[in-house]
Design an enzyme around this catalytic site. Sequence first.
Site, PDB file in Angstrom:
ATOM      1  N   LYS A 167     -11.088  -1.448   6.549  1.00  0.00           N
ATOM      2  CA  LYS A 167      -9.913  -1.176   7.385  1.00  0.00           C
ATOM      3  C   LYS A 167     -10.460  -0.627   8.709  1.00  0.00           C
ATOM      4  O   LYS A 167     -11.359   0.212   8.690  1.00  0.00           O
ATOM      5  CB  LYS A 167      -9.083  -0.133   6.639  1.00  0.00           C
ATOM      6  CG  LYS A 167      -8.054   0.625   7.416  1.00  0.00           C
ATOM      7  CD  LYS A 167      -7.237   1.460   6.427  1.00  0.00           C
ATOM      8  CE  LYS A 167      -6.466   2.556   7.131  1.00  0.00           C
ATOM      9  NZ  LYS A 167      -5.438   3.136   6.242  1.00  0.00           N
ATOM     10  N   ARG A 220       0.705  10.228   0.759  1.00  0.00           N
ATOM     11  CA  ARG A 220       1.124  11.251   1.721  1.00  0.00           C
ATOM     12  C   ARG A 220       2.289  12.079   1.199  1.00  0.00           C
ATOM     13  O   ARG A 220       2.673  13.052   1.838  1.00  0.00           O
ATOM     14  CB  ARG A 220       1.561  10.597   3.024  1.00  0.00           C
ATOM     15  CG  ARG A 220       0.420   9.966   3.781  1.00  0.00           C
ATOM     16  CD  ARG A 220       0.912   9.437   5.101  1.00  0.00           C
ATOM     17  NE  ARG A 220      -0.154   8.843   5.866  1.00  0.00           N
ATOM     18  CZ  ARG A 220      -0.225   8.885   7.188  1.00  0.00           C
ATOM     19  NH1 ARG A 220       0.724   9.484   7.878  1.00  0.00           N
ATOM     20  NH2 ARG A 220      -1.222   8.316   7.817  1.00  0.00           N
ATOM     21  N   GLU A 249       0.853  -1.196   0.000  1.00  0.00           N
ATOM     22  CA  GLU A 249       0.000   0.000   0.000  1.00  0.00           C
ATOM     23  C   GLU A 249       0.885   1.241   0.000  1.00  0.00           C
ATOM     24  O   GLU A 249       1.586   1.516   0.972  1.00  0.00           O
ATOM     25  CB  GLU A 249      -0.908   0.001   1.239  1.00  0.00           C
ATOM     26  CG  GLU A 249      -1.760   1.265   1.334  1.00  0.00           C
ATOM     27  CD  GLU A 249      -2.523   1.363   2.657  1.00  0.00           C
ATOM     28  OE1 GLU A 249      -2.747   0.324   3.313  1.00  0.00           O
ATOM     29  OE2 GLU A 249      -2.875   2.496   3.034  1.00  0.00           O
TER      30      GLU A 249
HETATM   31  O1  ELE Z   1      -2.282   7.361   5.371  1.00  0.00           O
HETATM   32  C1  ELE Z   1      -3.283   6.651   5.549  1.00  0.00           C
HETATM   33  O2  ELE Z   1      -4.351   6.814   5.005  1.00  0.00           O
HETATM   34  C2  ELE Z   1      -3.195   5.524   6.373  1.00  0.00           C
HETATM   35  O3  ELE Z   1      -3.541   4.503   5.904  1.00  0.00           O
HETATM   36  C3  ELE Z   1      -2.669   5.634   7.704  1.00  0.00           C
HETATM   37  C4  ELE Z   1      -1.835   4.429   8.001  1.00  0.00           C
HETATM   38  O4  ELE Z   1      -2.582   3.273   7.783  1.00  0.00           O
HETATM   39  C5  ELE Z   1      -1.370   4.421   9.367  1.00  0.00           C
HETATM   40  O5  ELE Z   1      -0.818   5.655   9.682  1.00  0.00           O
HETATM   41  C6  ELE Z   1      -0.351   3.366   9.595  1.00  0.00           C
HETATM   42  O6  ELE Z   1      -0.210   3.285  10.941  1.00  0.00           O
HETATM   43  P1  ELE Z   1       1.140   2.906  11.671  1.00  0.00           P
HETATM   44  O7  ELE Z   1       1.445   1.509  11.313  1.00  0.00           O
HETATM   45  O8  ELE Z   1       0.836   3.126  13.098  1.00  0.00           O
HETATM   46  O9  ELE Z   1       2.172   3.872  11.121  1.00  0.00           O
END
Ligand code: ELE
Length: 196
Positions: free
Chosen positions: A121, A38, A34
């Site tokens: 999700k 960002r 994925e």
């Molecule tokens: O940017 C998005 O839309 C996301 O999907 C957010 C991510 O899924 C989480 O930020 C991952 O979470 P961590 O594993 O805690 O870093």
Amino acid sequence: MRTSAVIPVLVIDDASTARPLAEALVRGGLKVLEVTLRTPAALDAIREMKQVTGAIVGAGTVVSTDQFAQVMDAGAEFIVSPGLTERLGSVIVESGVPFLPGVASAGDIMRGYDLGLRHFKFFPAETSGGLRALKALAAPFHEAKFCPTGGISPATAPDWLGFDPVLCVGGSWVTPKGASMDEIEQLARGAVALPR
Ligand SMILES: O=C(O)C(=O)C[C@H](O)[C@H](O)COP(=O)(O)O
């Protein structure tokens, strides 16, 4: 969601690193990747990763129909969103592209059911109440399957994966900043070996 227990959530600053990164993850056994929108490099990163044999490359952080069009143009094979709106959700569902929208409430899941969706999700997983919250939330929705994401680590992933409606988890821990490709391959192997 059944292809691997962990979907690495990737934030790519430099598209030239995307292909070796995807190769390391696939070598380690993680094929479903994925790429979050960002960073400005994300669309090029999707194009680069698509060149890697065995990689199944999707786009994350898709929050608008414009972004949906852009990631489809880049070759995304699935779409992940942090939330679910009827407007964006209906466009993606009608396209037939696999879609994993974020949910954190019963109303979110019901909006997904209205669109014919059954796979979600659970986001942000830990700060939305963790596994206890998901168990309570999932109880009325027997057909719903989940990919918890947000705050999940190799230490907590097995508990999540042990809950039947959880088919996989998402996480950024597989690709820590500054890690070498060998280290990322090893982290991927560890993710593949998680009990589920
Ligand atoms: O940017 C998005 O839309 C996301 O999907 C957010 C991510 O899924 C989480 O930020 C991952 O979470 P961590 O594993 O805690 O870093």
